[in-house]
Scaffold this active site. Structure first.
Site, PDB file in Angstrom:
ATOM      1  N   VAL A  34       0.249  -1.028   0.122  1.00 48.35           N
ATOM      2  CA  VAL A  34       0.428   0.182  -0.309  1.00 48.35           C
ATOM      3  C   VAL A  34       1.238   1.460   0.079  1.00 48.35           C
ATOM      4  CG1 VAL A  34      -2.067  -0.981   0.777  1.00 48.35           C
ATOM      5  CG2 VAL A  34      -0.373  -0.002   2.943  1.00 48.35           C
TER       6      VAL A  34
ATOM      7  N   ALA B  38       3.950   7.909   0.078  1.00 46.99           N
ATOM      8  CA  ALA B  38       2.921   8.360   0.110  1.00 46.99           C
ATOM      9  C   ALA B  38       2.143   6.859   0.458  1.00 46.99           C
ATOM     10  CB  ALA B  38       2.171   8.720  -1.158  1.00 46.99           C
ATOM     11  N   ASN B  39       0.117   6.380   0.067  1.00 47.67           N
ATOM     12  CA  ASN B  39       0.003   5.075  -0.430  1.00 47.67           C
ATOM     13  C   ASN B  39      -0.864   4.810  -1.320  1.00 47.67           C
ATOM     14  OD1 ASN B  39      -2.468   5.735   0.936  1.00 47.67           O
ATOM     15  ND2 ASN B  39      -1.244   6.735   2.781  1.00 47.67           N
ATOM     16  N   ARG B  40      -1.648   4.280  -1.756  1.00 46.55           N
ATOM     17  CA  ARG B  40      -2.728   3.893  -2.517  1.00 46.55           C
ATOM     18  C   ARG B  40      -4.460   3.811  -2.390  1.00 46.55           C
ATOM     19  NH1 ARG B  40       0.840   2.579  -6.113  1.00 46.55           N
ATOM     20  NH2 ARG B  40       2.340   0.320  -5.355  1.00 46.55           N
ATOM     21  N   ALA B 104      -6.208   7.108   5.257  1.00 43.23           N
ATOM     22  CA  ALA B 104      -5.216   6.544   5.386  1.00 43.23           C
ATOM     23  C   ALA B 104      -3.451   6.730   5.341  1.00 43.23           C
ATOM     24  CB  ALA B 104      -4.272   5.468   3.940  1.00 43.23           C
TER      25      ALA B 104
END
Lengths: 229, 229
Positions: A34, B38-40, B104
């Site tokens: 992620v 970052a993250n998805r 997130a």
């Protein structure tokens, strides 16, 4: 946009019959399923350049990382995530008359990327990421002994001493031109609609005025067409 | 969308007069002026939830990282980049009847982030990033001795053993509910339009069918309204 693409393909621009590879956008380098390392490139300048080259009649292979702006019509789009994927896509698209490397390719990738989501384990221990250098796509293509594109253009996103860094980069990478710009956050260039570039060629440095990215792209496309005559 | 927002504000939904804080999207943690971690997360689920709560009459403060989808109308939008900024925005938005932490949030930030662009120096030496844990916004708010929202909801994005991890997280964070989902890339959930969630409450785990994120949001909003009666 579609009409422009069709017209370009059918038309008789100065780049008719020429194949140009353009890379664009950021790359994403995974940390775990992620998380990833990204950069602030929106892909706007590379996308505008691909469009401008298409409008001059070129056949364009557009190798793009996960960009914020959609790719232009009338070009062959190859979507990639990582620097290694981008290198492979560029290599597969050769031969080309010109290659323009506008992507903001990550310099490093994470060697010990995890197959499952990394978690805080309560120990306060932080992750240890091991990095390895990514392939240098610009230098690789610019140094080709056989089948090198006639014109190889790199981009340099700098935050200080822009021209000196860019000239050093041109010499080091053995590319023909460097399009240098100042991405200090205060300029608003990275992610913005305007660009202020310095074009470094074998004849020295030309400082261009601050212009819309579309106009920078048109001027660069014309210069590319002139260089391939 | 605008009409829906106005109707909600003027209307008499079950959440009329209630203030709900929703966090959404990824956070971006800088490495240097152009690179970040970052993250998805696309922000799709948090955005849908804010919209659904608004439609039930709530006053919504929507604290969002750099999301791929635009925020809903008719809510107060607070845009942030980092986990620390998100924590500060949430704290500033209190008091609230409910707080739903759908963002997130990065677990770590880079302590030695560089003020100028990091460069390969030709030595083959890789960057050494030192990480520190980010504030735990969910646990911070859930553990408030005074002024704690009546309902505190966390999200858990897991890649394996989803329910067990989520139940442990609920206990550890002292929140009321956990909305758990499986973000294994193969599910297509992170960045996609559907979600398959397990709702963990004090009464156990409810596994919901795979549904559009809008529908997950509507069901959650109804449950939140019921819990605040």
């Amino acid at each position: 946009e579609i009409v422009a693409g069709i017209e370009a393909v059918l038309g008789d621009g100065p780049l008719k019959g020429r194949h140009v590879i353009v890379t664009s956008g950021p790359t994403h380098e995974p940390i775990d399923p992620v998380r990833y390392i990204a950069n602030r490139s929106s892909g706007a300048q590379g996308t505008a350049l691909a469009r401008a080259l298409r409008d001059l009649g070129a056949r364009v292979t557009f190798v793009t990382g996960p960009a914020a702006v959609p790719p232009p019509g009338g070009v062959e789009v190859v979507a990639v995530q990582t620097a290694v994927e981008m290198r492979d896509a560029v290599t597969a698209a050769l031969p080309a008359d010109a290659a323009v490397f506008a992507a903001a390719v990550a310099d490093w990738h994470v060697v010990n990327a995890s197959g499952s989501k990394m978690k805080k384990d309560g120990s306060g221990k932080s992750p240890e990421l091991d990095f390895a250098e990514n392939p240098d796509i610009l230098a690789t293509v610019a140094s080709m002994k056989k089948g090198r594109p006639k014109l190889v253009v790199g981009f340099a996103a700098e935050t200080d001493d822009v021209q000196a860094h860019a000239e050093a980069k041109r010499a080091r990478k053995k590319c023909d031109w460097i399009v240098a710009n100042d991405v200090t956050p205060a300029t608003g260039i990275m992610g913005g609609t305007e660009n202020a570039v310095t074009l470094i060629t074998g004849n020295g440095a030309e400082e261009w005025p601050r212009l819309p990215k579309d106009e920078v792209a048109r001027r660069l496309a014309v210069r590319i067409a002139e260089s391939l005559v």
